[in-house]
Scaffold this motif. Structure first.
Motif, PDB file in Angstrom:
ATOM      1  N   THR A 110     -14.967 -53.725  90.139  1.00 52.69           N
ATOM      2  CA  THR A 110     -15.032 -54.541  88.921  1.00 52.69           C
ATOM      3  C   THR A 110     -15.746 -55.873  89.128  1.00 52.69           C
ATOM      4  O   THR A 110     -15.733 -56.716  88.242  1.00 52.69           O
ATOM      5  CB  THR A 110     -13.610 -54.853  88.400  1.00 52.69           C
ATOM      6  N   GLN A 111     -16.369 -56.069  90.301  1.00 52.02           N
ATOM      7  CA  GLN A 111     -16.970 -57.378  90.563  1.00 52.02           C
ATOM      8  C   GLN A 111     -18.248 -57.259  91.398  1.00 52.02           C
ATOM      9  O   GLN A 111     -18.329 -56.459  92.323  1.00 52.02           O
ATOM     10  CB  GLN A 111     -15.973 -58.262  91.293  1.00 52.02           C
ATOM     11  N   VAL A 112     -19.239 -58.092  91.030  1.00 46.33           N
ATOM     12  CA  VAL A 112     -20.485 -58.201  91.797  1.00 46.33           C
ATOM     13  C   VAL A 112     -20.746 -59.668  92.107  1.00 46.33           C
ATOM     14  O   VAL A 112     -20.247 -60.558  91.422  1.00 46.33           O
ATOM     15  CB  VAL A 112     -21.701 -57.625  91.020  1.00 46.33           C
ATOM     16  N   LEU A 118     -18.155 -53.600  84.539  1.00 43.76           N
ATOM     17  CA  LEU A 118     -17.484 -52.333  84.278  1.00 43.76           C
ATOM     18  C   LEU A 118     -17.803 -51.359  85.398  1.00 43.76           C
ATOM     19  O   LEU A 118     -18.922 -51.362  85.926  1.00 43.76           O
ATOM     20  CB  LEU A 118     -17.947 -51.755  82.939  1.00 43.76           C
ATOM     21  N   LYS A 119     -16.850 -50.516  85.759  1.00 45.19           N
ATOM     22  CA  LYS A 119     -17.096 -49.551  86.827  1.00 45.19           C
ATOM     23  C   LYS A 119     -17.944 -48.393  86.325  1.00 45.19           C
ATOM     24  O   LYS A 119     -18.152 -48.230  85.129  1.00 45.19           O
ATOM     25  CB  LYS A 119     -15.790 -49.059  87.442  1.00 45.19           C
ATOM     26  N   ASN A 120     -18.456 -47.635  87.280  1.00 40.46           N
ATOM     27  CA  ASN A 120     -19.298 -46.467  87.015  1.00 40.46           C
ATOM     28  C   ASN A 120     -20.560 -46.834  86.228  1.00 40.46           C
ATOM     29  O   ASN A 120     -20.908 -46.177  85.253  1.00 40.46           O
ATOM     30  CB  ASN A 120     -18.512 -45.377  86.287  1.00 40.46           C
ATOM     31  N   ALA A 121     -21.222 -47.881  86.682  1.00 41.26           N
ATOM     32  CA  ALA A 121     -22.443 -48.328  86.004  1.00 41.26           C
ATOM     33  C   ALA A 121     -23.417 -48.920  87.021  1.00 41.26           C
ATOM     34  O   ALA A 121     -23.026 -49.337  88.106  1.00 41.26           O
ATOM     35  CB  ALA A 121     -22.107 -49.365  84.940  1.00 41.26           C
ATOM     36  N   TYR A 122     -24.689 -48.924  86.640  1.00 37.90           N
ATOM     37  CA  TYR A 122     -25.750 -49.514  87.456  1.00 37.90           C
ATOM     38  C   TYR A 122     -26.038 -50.922  86.960  1.00 37.90           C
ATOM     39  O   TYR A 122     -26.151 -51.144  85.754  1.00 37.90           O
ATOM     40  CB  TYR A 122     -27.032 -48.680  87.360  1.00 37.90           C
ATOM     41  N   TYR A 123     -26.190 -51.857  87.905  1.00 39.91           N
ATOM     42  CA  TYR A 123     -26.480 -53.249  87.571  1.00 39.91           C
ATOM     43  C   TYR A 123     -27.629 -53.761  88.437  1.00 39.91           C
ATOM     44  O   TYR A 123     -27.833 -53.299  89.559  1.00 39.91           O
ATOM     45  CB  TYR A 123     -25.252 -54.139  87.802  1.00 39.91           C
ATOM     46  N   ARG A 124     -28.340 -54.742  87.902  1.00 33.90           N
ATOM     47  CA  ARG A 124     -29.364 -55.449  88.658  1.00 33.90           C
ATOM     48  C   ARG A 124     -29.396 -56.884  88.154  1.00 33.90           C
ATOM     49  O   ARG A 124     -28.762 -57.222  87.157  1.00 33.90           O
ATOM     50  CB  ARG A 124     -30.733 -54.787  88.517  1.00 33.90           C
ATOM     51  N   VAL A 125     -30.158 -57.739  88.841  1.00 26.60           N
ATOM     52  CA  VAL A 125     -30.273 -59.129  88.420  1.00 26.60           C
ATOM     53  C   VAL A 125     -31.748 -59.468  88.208  1.00 26.60           C
ATOM     54  O   VAL A 125     -32.610 -59.042  88.970  1.00 26.60           O
ATOM     55  CB  VAL A 125     -29.593 -60.102  89.412  1.00 26.60           C
ATOM     56  N   TRP A 126     -31.996 -60.195  87.138  1.00 26.55           N
ATOM     57  CA  TRP A 126     -33.335 -60.648  86.772  1.00 26.55           C
ATOM     58  C   TRP A 126     -33.365 -62.149  86.974  1.00 26.55           C
ATOM     59  O   TRP A 126     -32.447 -62.861  86.557  1.00 26.55           O
ATOM     60  CB  TRP A 126     -33.595 -60.288  85.306  1.00 26.55           C
ATOM     61  N   GLY A 127     -34.396 -62.640  87.644  1.00 28.03           N
ATOM     62  CA  GLY A 127     -34.493 -64.068  87.908  1.00 28.03           C
ATOM     63  C   GLY A 127     -35.778 -64.677  87.376  1.00 28.03           C
ATOM     64  O   GLY A 127     -36.845 -64.071  87.457  1.00 28.03           O
ATOM     65  N   TYR A 129     -31.310 -52.002  91.987  1.00 29.44           N
ATOM     66  CA  TYR A 129     -30.007 -51.853  91.352  1.00 29.44           C
ATOM     67  C   TYR A 129     -28.914 -51.531  92.367  1.00 29.44           C
ATOM     68  O   TYR A 129     -29.178 -51.077  93.486  1.00 29.44           O
ATOM     69  CB  TYR A 129     -30.051 -50.766  90.285  1.00 29.44           C
ATOM     70  N   VAL A 130     -27.668 -51.766  91.954  1.00 25.38           N
ATOM     71  CA  VAL A 130     -26.494 -51.306  92.686  1.00 25.38           C
ATOM     72  C   VAL A 130     -25.643 -50.493  91.727  1.00 25.38           C
ATOM     73  O   VAL A 130     -25.686 -50.705  90.518  1.00 25.38           O
ATOM     74  CB  VAL A 130     -25.658 -52.460  93.280  1.00 25.38           C
ATOM     75  N   TYR A 131     -24.903 -49.560  92.288  1.00 20.38           N
ATOM     76  CA  TYR A 131     -23.986 -48.762  91.483  1.00 20.38           C
ATOM     77  C   TYR A 131     -22.569 -49.250  91.764  1.00 20.38           C
ATOM     78  O   TYR A 131     -22.148 -49.351  92.906  1.00 20.38           O
ATOM     79  CB  TYR A 131     -24.102 -47.275  91.835  1.00 20.38           C
ATOM     80  N   VAL A 132     -21.850 -49.583  90.714  1.00 20.61           N
ATOM     81  CA  VAL A 132     -20.480 -50.060  90.848  1.00 20.61           C
ATOM     82  C   VAL A 132     -19.570 -48.900  90.467  1.00 20.61           C
ATOM     83  O   VAL A 132     -19.580 -48.449  89.333  1.00 20.61           O
ATOM     84  CB  VAL A 132     -20.226 -51.283  89.937  1.00 20.61           C
ATOM     85  N   ASP A 133     -18.810 -48.399  91.460  1.00 18.95           N
ATOM     86  CA  ASP A 133     -17.926 -47.257  91.175  1.00 18.95           C
ATOM     87  C   ASP A 133     -16.464 -47.589  91.399  1.00 18.95           C
ATOM     88  O   ASP A 133     -16.085 -48.551  91.935  1.00 18.95           O
ATOM     89  CB  ASP A 133     -18.304 -46.044  91.995  1.00 18.95           C
TER      90      ASP A 133
END
Length: 156
Positions: A65-67, A124-133, A152-156
């Motif tokens: 639940t955290q990045v 949220l879990k079970n989702a792909y995230y990335r960061v834009w700078g 991206y990273v996958y948060v599971d």
């Protein structure tokens, strides 16, 4: 004979396309990555700048639940104003697009050659995230800026 050559070329093109699709699919099926990075140096274009050196972004999955999202901007020498803005993005499979979900914030330094920002965010879990700078350097009325996007990273 010409028809046979054309048929052979068409068959080779179809086979090559099928192989490319299979390689892309197998890459997507690999285990999820827990750290994603990006840099302004990833751009294929040559950009001449007087003050702006580089910018980078990083995302790290800490839990289900955290990045942690971070980024920095670097200048060749101290400048009037140096800034980094970070935005967390989530992959929306229904639309096939990356969508902004949270403005992480910005950091600014004055009379400096570097600025950094790092924050943790709930996801949220079970989702792909990335960061834009967005990386910006301002000196003597000159503004130079560039963007970076982490993998991206996958948060599971």
């Amino acid at each position: 004979m010409i028809l046979l050559k054309r048929s052979g070329l068409l068959l080779m093109a179809i086979m090559l396309f099928t192989i490319v699709l299979a390689v892309e699919k197998s890459s997507a099926d690999e285990l999820p990555i827990s750290v994603g990075t990006g840099s302004t140096l990833d751009h294929n274009s040559i950009q001449a700048s007087k003050y702006f050196m580089s910018g980078s972004t990083l995302i790290q999955a800490l839990s289900s639940t955290q990045v942690r999202v971070s980024g920095n901007t670097k200048a060749y020498s101290p400048v009037d104003n140096i800034k980094v803005d970070l935005t967390l993005q989530k992959w929306e499979s229904s639309s096939g697009k990356w969508v902004d979900v949270l403005s992480i914030g910005s950091a600014t330094n004055y009379s400096s050659s570097i600025v950094s920002l790092s924050k943790e965010a709930k996801v949220l879990k079970n989702a792909y995230y990335r960061v834009w700078g967005l990386h910006r350097v301002m000196h003597g009325g000159v503004i130079e800026q560039n963007t970076s996007i982490s993998t991206y990273v996958y948060v599971d």
